[in-house]
Motif scaffolding. Structure first.
Motif, short mmCIF file in Angstrom:
data_model
loop_
_atom_site.label_atom_id
_atom_site.label_comp_id
_atom_site.label_asym_id
_atom_site.label_seq_id
_atom_site.Cartn_x
_atom_site.Cartn_y
_atom_site.Cartn_z
N ALA A 213 0.83 -1.21 0.00
CA ALA A 213 0.00 0.00 0.00
C ALA A 213 0.86 1.26 0.00
O ALA A 213 1.78 1.41 0.82
CB ALA A 213 -0.92 0.00 1.21
N GLU A 214 0.55 2.17 -0.91
CA GLU A 214 1.29 3.44 -0.98
C GLU A 214 0.62 4.52 -0.14
O GLU A 214 1.27 5.51 0.22
CB GLU A 214 1.39 3.89 -2.43
CG GLU A 214 2.22 2.95 -3.31
CD GLU A 214 2.37 3.45 -4.73
OE1 GLU A 214 1.87 4.57 -5.02
OE2 GLU A 214 2.99 2.74 -5.54
N GLU A 215 -0.66 4.36 0.14
CA GLU A 215 -1.39 5.33 0.95
C GLU A 215 -2.12 4.60 2.08
O GLU A 215 -2.95 3.73 1.82
CB GLU A 215 -2.42 6.10 0.11
CG GLU A 215 -1.80 6.94 -1.00
CD GLU A 215 -2.85 7.65 -1.84
OE1 GLU A 215 -2.47 8.51 -2.67
OE2 GLU A 215 -4.07 7.33 -1.69
N ILE A 216 -1.78 4.95 3.32
CA ILE A 216 -2.43 4.34 4.50
C ILE A 216 -2.92 5.46 5.42
O ILE A 216 -2.11 6.25 5.92
CB ILE A 216 -1.46 3.41 5.25
CG1 ILE A 216 -0.99 2.26 4.36
CG2 ILE A 216 -2.15 2.86 6.51
CD1 ILE A 216 0.02 1.34 5.03
N VAL A 217 -4.21 5.52 5.60
CA VAL A 217 -4.80 6.48 6.53
C VAL A 217 -5.11 5.73 7.82
O VAL A 217 -5.70 4.64 7.80
CB VAL A 217 -6.09 7.10 5.94
CG1 VAL A 217 -6.80 7.96 6.98
CG2 VAL A 217 -5.74 7.92 4.70
N THR A 218 -4.72 6.31 8.95
CA THR A 218 -4.87 5.62 10.23
C THR A 218 -5.77 6.39 11.19
O THR A 218 -5.90 7.62 11.10
CB THR A 218 -3.50 5.39 10.89
OG1 THR A 218 -2.81 6.64 11.04
CG2 THR A 218 -2.65 4.45 10.06
N TYR A 219 -6.38 5.64 12.09
CA TYR A 219 -7.26 6.20 13.12
C TYR A 219 -7.11 5.32 14.35
O TYR A 219 -7.14 4.09 14.26
CB TYR A 219 -8.70 6.19 12.63
CG TYR A 219 -9.75 6.60 13.65
CD1 TYR A 219 -10.23 7.90 13.71
CD2 TYR A 219 -10.30 5.66 14.53
CE1 TYR A 219 -11.21 8.27 14.63
CE2 TYR A 219 -11.28 6.02 15.45
CZ TYR A 219 -11.72 7.32 15.50
OH TYR A 219 -12.69 7.69 16.41
N VAL A 220 -6.95 5.95 15.53
CA VAL A 220 -6.74 5.20 16.77
C VAL A 220 -7.63 5.79 17.86
O VAL A 220 -7.68 7.00 18.05
CB VAL A 220 -5.26 5.28 17.23
CG1 VAL A 220 -5.08 4.62 18.60
CG2 VAL A 220 -4.35 4.63 16.19
N ALA A 221 -8.33 4.92 18.57
CA ALA A 221 -9.11 5.34 19.74
C ALA A 221 -9.40 4.11 20.58
O ALA A 221 -9.37 2.98 20.09
CB ALA A 221 -10.41 6.02 19.32
N ARG A 222 -9.67 4.33 21.87
CA ARG A 222 -10.01 3.19 22.73
C ARG A 222 -11.30 2.53 22.26
O ARG A 222 -11.42 1.32 22.27
CB ARG A 222 -10.18 3.68 24.17
CG ARG A 222 -8.88 4.11 24.84
CD ARG A 222 -9.14 4.75 26.19
NE ARG A 222 -9.76 3.81 27.12
CZ ARG A 222 -10.25 4.15 28.31
NH1 ARG A 222 -10.19 5.40 28.71
NH2 ARG A 222 -10.79 3.24 29.10
N GLY A 223 -12.28 3.35 21.88
CA GLY A 223 -13.56 2.84 21.38
C GLY A 223 -13.94 3.54 20.09
O GLY A 223 -13.24 4.44 19.62
N MET A 224 -15.05 3.12 19.53
CA MET A 224 -15.54 3.72 18.28
C MET A 224 -16.84 4.43 18.62
O MET A 224 -17.91 3.80 18.69
CB MET A 224 -15.74 2.63 17.22
CG MET A 224 -14.46 1.87 16.92
SD MET A 224 -14.70 0.52 15.74
CE MET A 224 -13.16 -0.39 15.97
N GLU A 225 -16.76 5.74 18.80
CA GLU A 225 -17.84 6.49 19.43
C GLU A 225 -17.89 7.93 18.94
O GLU A 225 -16.87 8.46 18.43
CB GLU A 225 -17.63 6.48 20.94
CG GLU A 225 -16.34 7.15 21.33
CD GLU A 225 -15.64 6.51 22.51
OE1 GLU A 225 -14.53 6.98 22.84
OE2 GLU A 225 -16.17 5.57 23.10
N PRO A 226 -19.02 8.61 19.11
CA PRO A 226 -19.12 10.01 18.71
C PRO A 226 -18.15 10.93 19.45
O PRO A 226 -17.73 11.94 18.87
CB PRO A 226 -20.58 10.35 19.05
CG PRO A 226 -21.31 9.06 18.93
CD PRO A 226 -20.34 8.04 19.45
N TYR A 227 -17.81 10.63 20.69
CA TYR A 227 -16.90 11.51 21.42
C TYR A 227 -15.58 11.68 20.68
O TYR A 227 -14.95 12.74 20.75
CB TYR A 227 -16.64 10.95 22.83
CG TYR A 227 -17.38 11.70 23.91
CD1 TYR A 227 -16.72 12.41 24.89
CD2 TYR A 227 -18.77 11.70 23.93
CE1 TYR A 227 -17.41 13.10 25.88
CE2 TYR A 227 -19.48 12.37 24.91
CZ TYR A 227 -18.78 13.07 25.89
OH TYR A 227 -19.48 13.75 26.85
#
Length: 408
Positions: free
Chosen positions: A212-226
């Protein structure tokens, strides 16, 4: 010095402090916690357990308070046992809000009580009323006020307190802020550092994005609106339409860590997967990861998205910056206490998936232009949030409690 740390989780915010203090053989370090798993070298773990759960019939305004009192009772019993064994701490340092510090001044009246003040709940002007689509009811307002009860007891009882950011300290009543020092926990910049050309391969979960040449990342304890998970997912749906070779990696559990769960027991991940036209072959959910694998995700990241309501600042945002990630972050406090748009990150409207997508594309299209922003992100952490600098300040802050001014 004899010091007692208190936190339901172990070792939480106190990991580095407890280890550093335990390395000095003149210190005796005890950690009171409900968590049986885990050990730290030189730290004696005292496990306590509340006598029961919060009752379902308890008025919903005071369930948090009842839980805190149950925690405080359990800690009181544990502390009496420690006292019977001859351990009387010079300093007790605990996380406020959960309840373990409530009765410390009763069992150890001569000990200095230090409290970690992470958050003071407000119905207006911060997280609770941030989303206009979720208006507060009178019950919400009253419940939020009562939720501060154990924290207010600690504000009165403690000798000194600490908050990790100025924004978090500002949430506390002005009449108590003079008790609270601002000092972040610190980021291990020797561990979280860039690795140019890194490829993402996580064999343990059969994830190979080395191509993969493009990797977008996201990190959080949970998956929530906050933490802006719905807006993030909507932005990814737009991004996938525009960039057919872009992969997205989401680190965290499919749960709500902060805020309200959906009323039908459905998770926000399930909701967004049902709602949006997503290419699941390019969307990867890893669950929680060990730190060495989490680091690999950050090191391979082309763009890291961090969104939050005006709430507690996540360590993950600072860890991503330390790793040299190109940060696309919400234009909300406490993010703006750290991030300047176009200098060490790109700021976006929390509520605009379109803008999140546009700025992510801007970053993907201009890697050379973004290189100085990546470098400045790491520089920001090195200058202001590096554990190597802040740990010494933490130790000095604790040391003031025993009137021993030599460095530990």
């Amino acid at each position: 010095m004899k010091i007692l740390f208190l936190h339901p989780n172990f070792p939480a915010q106190f990991r580095h402090l407890a280890v550093a203090l335990a390395q000095d053989k003149q210190n005796q370090v005890v950690f009171g916690t409900t968590r049986k798993e885990g050990q730290l070298a030189g730290v004696y773990k005292a496990v306590y357990s509340p006598s029961r759960e919060v009752r379902r019939e308890t008025h919903h305004y005071v369930r948090t308070l009842e839980g805190a009192v149950l925690q405080g009772q359990a800690v009181y019993r544990m502390a009496e046992q420690l006292k019977a064994q001859g351990f009387i701490p010079d300093v007790v340092y605990g996380h406020s809000g959960w309840g373990p510090t409530l009765f410390i001044k009763d069992v150890f009246p001569k000990s200095q009580l230090l409290c970690y003040f992470e958050w003071f709940y407000r119905a207006r002007g911060s997280d609770a009323d941030f989303d206009p689509r979720e208006p507060l009811t009178p019950d919400d307002v009253a419940r939020i006020r009562i939720k501060n009860s154990p924290i207010l007891v600690d504000l009165y009882s403690c000798d000194r307190g600490l908050s990790p950011t100025n924004w978090q300290r500002q949430q506390f009543p002005p009449e108590y802020q003079s008790k609270i020092t601002v000092l972040h926990d610190g980021i291990d910049t020797a561990f979280f550092q860039p690795k140019p050309g890194a490829k993402l391969v996580l064999s343990a979960i059969n994830l190979d994005l080395s191509h993969a040449e493009e990797i977008v990342t996201y990190v959080a304890r949970g998956m929530e609106p906050y933490r802006g998970f719905p807006q993030f997912m909507e932005a990814i749906a737009l991004l996938q339409q525009r960039r057919p070779h872009c992969h997205v990696v989401v680190v965290g559990e499919d749960r709500v860590a902060y805020g309200r769960a959906l009323p039908d027991a459905k998770t926000y991940k399930q909701l967004m997967l049902e709602k949006l036209p997503l290419d699941l072959s390019r969307l990867h959910f890893t669950g929680l990861l060990p730190y060495n694998q989490y680091l690999k995700v950050l090191q391979a990241s082309s763009v890291h998205i961090y969104l939050t309501r005006p709430f507690v600042l996540s360590w993950s945002m600072l860890e991503a910056m330390a790793t040299g990630c190109l940060l696309v972050a919400s234009d909300t406090p406490p993010v703006t206490e750290v991030v300047r748009d176009g200098v060490n990150g790109l700021l976006v409207n929390f509520f605009s998936p379109q803008e999140i997508c546009d700025r992510t594309e801007e970053a993907l299209d201009n890697p050379e232009k973004m290189s100085p922003i990546r470098a400045k992100a790491r520089e920001t952490i090195l200058e202001n949030y590096a554990l190597s600098k802040l740990l010494t300040k933490h130790l000095h802050w604790i040391n003031l409690s025993t009137n021993r001014h030599e460095s530990l």
